[in-house]
Scaffold this motif. Structure first.
Motif, short mmCIF file in Angstrom:
data_model
loop_
_atom_site.label_atom_id
_atom_site.label_comp_id
_atom_site.label_asym_id
_atom_site.label_seq_id
_atom_site.Cartn_x
_atom_site.Cartn_y
_atom_site.Cartn_z
N PHE A 40 2.23 -9.54 -10.34
CA PHE A 40 2.67 -10.90 -10.04
C PHE A 40 3.56 -11.41 -11.17
N PRO A 41 4.67 -12.12 -10.84
CA PRO A 41 5.53 -12.68 -11.89
C PRO A 41 4.89 -13.87 -12.59
N GLU A 42 3.93 -14.53 -11.95
CA GLU A 42 3.20 -15.64 -12.54
C GLU A 42 1.71 -15.40 -12.37
N LYS A 43 0.92 -16.01 -13.22
CA LYS A 43 -0.52 -15.80 -13.16
C LYS A 43 -1.05 -16.28 -11.82
N PRO A 44 -1.67 -15.39 -11.05
CA PRO A 44 -2.15 -15.80 -9.72
C PRO A 44 -3.39 -16.68 -9.83
N ALA A 45 -3.46 -17.63 -8.94
CA ALA A 45 -4.62 -18.54 -8.94
C ALA A 45 -5.30 -18.46 -7.58
N ASP A 46 -6.61 -18.53 -7.61
CA ASP A 46 -7.40 -18.60 -6.38
C ASP A 46 -7.20 -17.41 -5.46
N LEU A 47 -7.07 -16.21 -6.03
CA LEU A 47 -7.02 -15.03 -5.19
C LEU A 47 -8.39 -14.80 -4.55
N PRO A 48 -8.43 -14.41 -3.28
CA PRO A 48 -9.72 -14.12 -2.67
C PRO A 48 -10.31 -12.83 -3.24
N GLU A 49 -11.58 -12.62 -2.98
CA GLU A 49 -12.25 -11.42 -3.50
C GLU A 49 -11.73 -10.16 -2.82
N ARG A 50 -11.38 -10.27 -1.54
CA ARG A 50 -10.89 -9.12 -0.79
C ARG A 50 -9.62 -9.50 -0.06
N VAL A 51 -8.68 -8.57 0.01
CA VAL A 51 -7.40 -8.81 0.68
C VAL A 51 -7.00 -7.56 1.45
N PHE A 52 -6.10 -7.75 2.41
CA PHE A 52 -5.37 -6.65 3.01
C PHE A 52 -4.08 -6.45 2.22
N LEU A 53 -3.75 -5.20 1.91
CA LEU A 53 -2.44 -4.86 1.37
C LEU A 53 -1.71 -4.03 2.41
N MET A 54 -0.57 -4.55 2.89
CA MET A 54 0.26 -3.82 3.85
C MET A 54 1.54 -3.39 3.16
N PRO A 55 1.74 -2.08 2.96
CA PRO A 55 2.99 -1.63 2.36
C PRO A 55 4.18 -2.00 3.24
N ASP A 56 5.32 -2.30 2.63
CA ASP A 56 6.53 -2.52 3.41
C ASP A 56 6.84 -1.24 4.17
N GLY A 57 7.25 -1.37 5.41
CA GLY A 57 7.53 -0.20 6.22
C GLY A 57 8.19 -0.60 7.51
N LYS A 58 8.16 0.32 8.47
CA LYS A 58 8.77 0.07 9.75
C LYS A 58 7.91 -0.88 10.57
N GLN A 59 8.53 -1.54 11.53
CA GLN A 59 7.83 -2.57 12.31
C GLN A 59 6.64 -2.01 13.07
N TYR A 60 6.70 -0.72 13.46
CA TYR A 60 5.61 -0.16 14.25
C TYR A 60 4.44 0.30 13.39
N ASP A 61 4.60 0.30 12.08
CA ASP A 61 3.56 0.81 11.17
C ASP A 61 2.62 -0.34 10.81
N TYR A 62 1.38 -0.25 11.28
CA TYR A 62 0.42 -1.32 11.05
C TYR A 62 -0.65 -0.92 10.04
N ARG A 63 -0.35 0.08 9.22
CA ARG A 63 -1.32 0.45 8.19
C ARG A 63 -1.49 -0.70 7.19
N ALA A 64 -2.73 -1.06 6.95
CA ALA A 64 -3.05 -2.06 5.94
C ALA A 64 -4.44 -1.74 5.43
N PHE A 65 -4.61 -1.80 4.11
CA PHE A 65 -5.85 -1.35 3.51
C PHE A 65 -6.57 -2.53 2.84
N ILE A 66 -7.88 -2.56 3.00
CA ILE A 66 -8.68 -3.62 2.40
C ILE A 66 -8.98 -3.26 0.95
N TYR A 67 -8.63 -4.15 0.04
CA TYR A 67 -8.90 -3.94 -1.38
C TYR A 67 -9.84 -5.04 -1.89
N THR A 68 -10.82 -4.63 -2.67
CA THR A 68 -11.66 -5.57 -3.41
C THR A 68 -11.04 -5.77 -4.79
#
Length: 227
Positions: A40-68
């Motif tokens: 992050f370019p600035e200190k993040p505030a109030d991030l949730p405990e768990r998030v989905f991270l979706m890599p940039d990709g093609k529109q049909y690619d719906y891969r997203a991974f849950i990170y703690t």
């Protein structure tokens, strides 16, 4: 300490809340198959405990991974890729890139091993779904299908644990199977959500048909990519 030294070594992605609503764009670097550093370019505030991270990709690619995510952010100095890629003069090429401070938040996932075990192919077809809680026919779009389950997208709201019957393949030789929604998944279109499903009560004949469909589709798609 991470081995990342420059933003040029980072990838682009998007973060989503666990309800699949958009959180922010992000740069990230994978430390291992199961761990990631969010930048992050600035200190993040109030991030949730768990998030989905979706890599940039093609529109049909719906891969997203849950990170703690880890608590807090550590400061890291990285070379700014913009400063290191100035015009084509010899002087500019020799000018070292400026170091800037960024904030790193680490995340750990167990999603990736599950995805590896459940090989899948990307598809896109509309089909009929019948939810046990509401037997009226509903149309959804299946976006990927594997030997262990499938993902469909819809603008309607469903919940993990909901059970359904879905028609797979074409109308000339349809296969009706039972499934259960396991996870919500973000998609790249606002107002829609992805639903990762697992098959339930699948007999050996249906399992063989799905397996053959998945591998035949992978072969056809591979030939198209190589053409």
């Amino acid at each position: 300490m991470i081995s990342l030294t420059s933003l040029q070594d980072a990838e682009n992605g998007s973060l989503f809340h666990m309800d699949c609503s958009f959180l922010s764009s992000v740069r990230y670097c994978c430390e291992s198959p199961d761990t990631v550093c969010l930048i992050f370019p600035e200190k993040p505030a109030d991030l949730p405990e768990r998030v989905f991270l979706m890599p940039d990709g093609k529109q049909y690619d719906y891969r997203a991974f849950i990170y703690t995510l880890s608590e807090g952010a550590e400061v890291c100095s990285l070379r700014d890729e913009a400063d290191g890629s100035q015009s084509g003069t010899e002087a500019a090429a020799e000018k070292p890139a400026a170091m800037k401070e960024y904030y790193i938040v680490r995340g750990v996932t167990d999603d990736i091993q599950e995805v590896r075990k459940n090989f899948r192919v990307y598809v896109s077809f509309r089909t009929s779904v019948y939810f046990d809680s509401d037997p009226k026919e509903t149309m959804v779009t299946v976006k990927d299908i594997g030997c262990g389950g499938f993902l469909f997208v819809s603008d309607k709201t469903y919940q993990p644990g909901d059970t359904l019957s879905i028609v797979l393949f074409d109308s000339r030789n349809p296969l009706l199977v039972k499934a259960r929604i396991r996870k919500l998944r973000p998609v790249r279109k606002e107002g829609r959500c992805g639903y990762g499903c697992e098959y339930i009560d699948l007999n050996s004949q249906a399992e063989a048909r799905i397996r053959n469909y998945v591998f035949q589709t992978e072969v056809l798609q591979g030939k198209t990519r190589d053409a």
